[in-house]
Write an enzyme that holds these catalytic residues in place. Structure first.
Site, PDB file in Angstrom:
ATOM      1  N   CYS A  25       0.840  -1.191   0.000  1.00 36.92           N
ATOM      2  CA  CYS A  25       0.000   0.000   0.000  1.00 36.92           C
ATOM      3  C   CYS A  25       0.875   1.241   0.000  1.00 36.92           C
ATOM      4  O   CYS A  25       1.765   1.379   0.829  1.00 36.92           O
ATOM      5  CB  CYS A  25      -0.884  -0.013   1.244  1.00 36.92           C
ATOM      6  N   CYS A  31      -0.778   6.222   6.883  1.00 35.14           N
ATOM      7  CA  CYS A  31      -2.047   5.751   7.439  1.00 35.14           C
ATOM      8  C   CYS A  31      -1.790   4.922   8.696  1.00 35.14           C
ATOM      9  O   CYS A  31      -2.430   5.109   9.720  1.00 35.14           O
ATOM     10  CB  CYS A  31      -2.797   4.942   6.387  1.00 35.14           C
ATOM     11  N   CYS A  34      -2.322  -0.747   7.817  1.00 35.20           N
ATOM     12  CA  CYS A  34      -1.926  -2.060   7.290  1.00 35.20           C
ATOM     13  C   CYS A  34      -0.436  -2.293   7.472  1.00 35.20           C
ATOM     14  O   CYS A  34       0.337  -2.227   6.512  1.00 35.20           O
ATOM     15  CB  CYS A  34      -2.322  -2.160   5.824  1.00 35.20           C
ATOM     16  N   GLN A 231     -19.462  -6.812  13.065  1.00 34.65           N
ATOM     17  CA  GLN A 231     -18.131  -7.253  12.674  1.00 34.65           C
ATOM     18  C   GLN A 231     -17.798  -6.776  11.263  1.00 34.65           C
ATOM     19  O   GLN A 231     -18.648  -6.855  10.374  1.00 34.65           O
ATOM     20  CB  GLN A 231     -18.075  -8.780  12.733  1.00 34.65           C
ATOM     21  N   CYS A 356     -11.175  -9.329  20.387  1.00 32.54           N
ATOM     22  CA  CYS A 356     -10.465  -8.731  19.252  1.00 32.54           C
ATOM     23  C   CYS A 356      -9.109  -8.197  19.704  1.00 32.54           C
ATOM     24  O   CYS A 356      -8.454  -7.462  18.964  1.00 32.54           O
ATOM     25  CB  CYS A 356     -11.309  -7.634  18.595  1.00 32.54           C
TER      26      CYS A 356
HETATM   27  N1  SAH Z   1     -21.160  -9.439  20.090  1.00 31.36           N
HETATM   28  C1  SAH Z   1     -21.366  -8.391  19.148  1.00 31.36           C
HETATM   29  C2  SAH Z   1     -20.705  -7.063  19.514  1.00 31.36           C
HETATM   30  C3  SAH Z   1     -19.259  -7.111  19.969  1.00 31.36           C
HETATM   31  S1  SAH Z   1     -18.418  -5.551  20.029  1.00 31.36           S
HETATM   32  C4  SAH Z   1     -20.964  -8.818  17.757  1.00 31.36           C
HETATM   33  O1  SAH Z   1     -20.288  -9.814  17.581  1.00 31.36           O
HETATM   34  O2  SAH Z   1     -21.352  -8.155  16.791  1.00 31.36           O
HETATM   35  C5  SAH Z   1     -18.491  -5.111  21.692  1.00 31.36           C
HETATM   36  C6  SAH Z   1     -19.826  -4.525  22.100  1.00 31.36           C
HETATM   37  O3  SAH Z   1     -19.741  -4.223  23.504  1.00 31.36           O
HETATM   38  C7  SAH Z   1     -20.220  -3.221  21.419  1.00 31.36           C
HETATM   39  O4  SAH Z   1     -21.491  -3.377  20.843  1.00 31.36           O
HETATM   40  C8  SAH Z   1     -20.232  -2.175  22.545  1.00 31.36           C
HETATM   41  O5  SAH Z   1     -21.259  -1.204  22.381  1.00 31.36           O
HETATM   42  C9  SAH Z   1     -20.507  -3.048  23.755  1.00 31.36           C
HETATM   43  N2  SAH Z   1     -20.046  -2.531  25.062  1.00 31.36           N
HETATM   44  C10 SAH Z   1     -18.967  -1.768  25.328  1.00 31.36           C
HETATM   45  N3  SAH Z   1     -18.846  -1.584  26.652  1.00 31.36           N
HETATM   46  C11 SAH Z   1     -19.864  -2.263  27.257  1.00 31.36           C
HETATM   47  C12 SAH Z   1     -20.263  -2.452  28.605  1.00 31.36           C
HETATM   48  N4  SAH Z   1     -19.585  -1.903  29.599  1.00 31.36           N
HETATM   49  N5  SAH Z   1     -21.349  -3.196  28.847  1.00 31.36           N
HETATM   50  C13 SAH Z   1     -22.062  -3.766  27.822  1.00 31.36           C
HETATM   51  N6  SAH Z   1     -21.720  -3.619  26.518  1.00 31.36           N
HETATM   52  C14 SAH Z   1     -20.647  -2.868  26.230  1.00 31.36           C
END
Ligand code: SAH
Length: 401
Positions: A25, A31, A34, A231, A356
């Site tokens: 890239c 950036c 990557c 995701q 993640c």
């Molecule tokens: N399980 C879902 C989202 C995962 S991302 C999926 O796979 O799509 C993590 C999520 O945690 C986000 O939606 C964020 O808004 C939420 N989050 C962050 N802090 C939090 C907290 N203290 N209590 C509950 N949810 C929370």
């Protein structure tokens, strides 16, 4: 140089076209996203697997990483910041550790439809005399553009983030945008007037369409609003979620907690093999999406709560509600000792932790250890090729369970 695309069937974890193998890239340094661009894909996978092993192999078994079939153009959510350089409107990303916009003409990991839409918006801003917002002077209107695409349904959401609610000519602007990009299914104006590094503000107006997009994952349909987490790499996410459900070992009798549930994805997939699922999520808009999603998919054995996961679990344990299986998927910062303590207090037979960030996962696995829960196995997934990020799903069980 822009790499060619190959239609050849690719084996898992490999790119087929030689010119894509070492996709480099030109914006890599500025950036900063990557860090692995220019590196062969198998080498990227090896490094990620090693990184996860280094952090977790002392705690349990770490399985080989699952690579992506499409390591390029996978991101379904793209944010471009707008700025001015040498009298020209530019759109791209902030230079690493700064608020200086780097103009990006072509990104190797973003959905190519999003790239094109952002260029069209950049050109339309010139003809409609829309100025980029200048953080120092406070003048100008357009701060960012976010494009979210749904791979399976083809729906496309465009979010125009403006510094003020006044958007003169917005109707004609959206009309011109849709003429050039008929694939767009909804356009939202989001208002962010704060001095903040957050992209989205709290207020929004739907300028066209339904105000959300819908995608399909593991055979279910999910509605996604502008601010809801979803995701970014759905192909890899399907594999990740399948593994998470497999590790949950559901038999149809369990009460399952889906903590940090977003729009309800993991919990709804689990609901097919569970007695009942409770989802908890901090973002109230995501919870609204989750409730709508349960209806759309005709799922009756799931309920969602907008709350902090830790506080919610404490309430649950006071009421004597004890989940048999906990699925948790916290943000990069990981979970909290309070949440983990409450989880272990409920004595679930399994905890499936989707992460993640392997560093916070390793830290949290150590907290679980204090309460006699041990990580048995971990499965890394490359959901973010070319970047250094990696997803991991880990299974924890009580030591003498
Ligand atoms: N399980 C879902 C989202 C995962 S991302 C999926 O796979 O799509 C993590 C999520 O945690 C986000 O939606 C964020 O808004 C939420 N989050 C962050 N802090 C939090 C907290 N203290 N209590 C509950 N949810 C929370």
């Amino acid at each position: 140089m822009r790499p060619g695309r190959s239609e050849e069937k690719r084996t898992e974890g490999q790119t087929a076209a030689p010119e894509e193998k070492k996709a480099g890239c030109p914006y890599k340094k500025k950036c900063g996203g990557c860090v692995y661009s220019g590196m062969e894909y198998p080498e990227q996978l090896k490094r990620k697997e090693q990184a996860v092993k280094k952090l977790l192999s002392g705690k349990g078994i770490v399985h080989p990483i699952t690579g992506a079939e499409q390591p390029l153009y996978y991101r379904n959510k793209v944010t471009a910041s707008f700025g001015f350089r040498n009298g020209k409107l530019i759109a791209g990303v902030y230079e690493k550790n700064s608020h200086r916009v780097v103009n990006i003409d072509h990104c190797l990991i973003q959905d190519e439809r999003a790239d094109r839409i952002i260029h069209v918006i950049r050109d339309l801003c010139v003809s409609f005399k829309i100025k980029a917002f200048d953080e120092d002077s406070g003048f100008g209107l357009l701060r960012h553009v976010m494009v979210r695409t749904a791979r399976k349904t083809g729906q496309v959401m465009v979010i125009l983030v403006t510094a003020s609610p006044m958007f003169p000519g917005s109707r004609n602007f959206v009309k011109a945008l849709r003429e050039k990009c008929p694939e767009i299914t909804t356009v939202i104006q989001n208002i962010n007037s704060l001095r903040t590094s957050m992209v989205l503000g709290n207020r929004e107006k739907v300028l066209f369409g339904k105000g959300y997009i819908e995608d399909e994952l593991c055979g279910l349909r999910f509605r996604i609003s502008s601010g809801s987490f979803y995701q970014v790499n759905p192909e890899q996410t399907e594999k990740l979620y399948e593994k998470a459900i497999e590790l949950a070992g559901l038999t149809g009798k369990e009460l399952v907690l889906d903590a940090y549930c977003g729009v309800g994805t993991i919990g709804m997939i689990a609901s097919r093999d569970a007695r009942e699922v409770i989802g908890v999520e901090l973002n109230a808009d995501a919870v609204k999406d989750a409730e709508a999603n349960a209806k759309t998919n005709g799922i009756g054995n799931i309920g969602f709560y907008a709350n902090d996961a830790g506080a919610f679990l404490e309430d649950l344990s006071e009421e004597g509600v004890k989940p048999d299986v906990v699925l948790m998927d916290p943000p990069r910062t990981g979970s909290t000792p309070e949440f983990i303590k409450s989880v272990c207090g409920a004595k679930p037979k399994r905890v499936v932790y989707v992460s993640c960030n392997p560093e916070t996962l390793a830290r949290d696995v150590d907290v679980f250890r204090r309460y006699n829960y041990r990580m048995e196995e971990a499965w890394p997934f490359d959901n973010f090729p070319l970047t250094e990020h990696v997803e991991t799903v880990a299974l924890l069980k009580p030591v003498n369970g």
